[in-house]
Design a protein around this motif. Structure first.
Motif: not given
Ligand code: ADP
Length: 162
Positions: A52-53, A56-57, A127, A131, A138
């Motif tokens: 997911q992180i 998204n990025l 995100v 994290s 982040l």
């Protein structure tokens, strides 16, 4: 949130996320590349949340990079033993004063480009929390008109060598 922690193969996760954004990148006419990940150590993390992180990025990088731009994703071990996963783009960038703002839920920074992109303004806030619940930090390094690099750093205790 319950974490489901496992030994993650970074190469596999990165490749899976790249496959998911490839079509969007193609329509947006931006180039995608992966830094060679051989020799990258394993990571103790929650695979679904790590995806997911990165997704998204990568989605943001595609959204905020004009045609002919480049997006790179990679991972490296830092001198202090942390594992850094990063997504770099040559897009519109974020002004220094806006960086704390875009990490807050529901915030988007005003620009004609942003307005032309529908979004919830939740991506980066999510995100950040995904994290942090895994002990990672982040950070955003960006220059307007030049591009953005977002890094997620996992502490050395989570890095599985050998
Ligand atoms: P959304 O993408 O839904 O607007 P995000 O929380 O993911 O929400 O991002 C918030 C804002 O941060 C975006 O609206 C945009 O202004 C800025 N932003 C995020 N990622 C990037 C990027 N890679 N390049 C430039 N601006 C970005």
């Amino acid at each position: 949130m319950d974490l489901s922690e496992d030994k993650i193969d970074i190469g596999e996760v990165v490749n899976a996320c790249m496959r998911m954004v490839r079509e969007r990148a193609k329509s947006a006419q931006v180039f995608l590349s992966i830094e060679p990940l051989n020799g990258c150590p394993g990571l103790l993390a929650d695979e679904r949340r790590l995806k997911q992180i990165l997704l998204n990025l990568l989605s943001n990088a595609v959204k905020f990079t004009p045609p002919d731009g480049h997006i790179r994703i990679g991972a490296n071990e830092e001198a202090n033993g942390e594992l850094r996963l990063w997504v770099e783009d040559t897009g519109i960038g974020i002004a220094p004063e806006d960086i704390p703002l875009v990490l807050k839920p529901f915030s988007q920074v005003a620009s004609s480009h942003t307005r032309s992109h529908e979004g919830t303004g939740l991506g980066l806030a999510l995100v950040k929390s995904l994290s942090e619940i895994q002990g990672a930090t982040l950070d955003i390094d960006s220059a307007p008109g030049k591009g953005t690099t977002v890094s997620v750093r996992f502490p050395s205790e989570r890095v599985l060598r050998g």
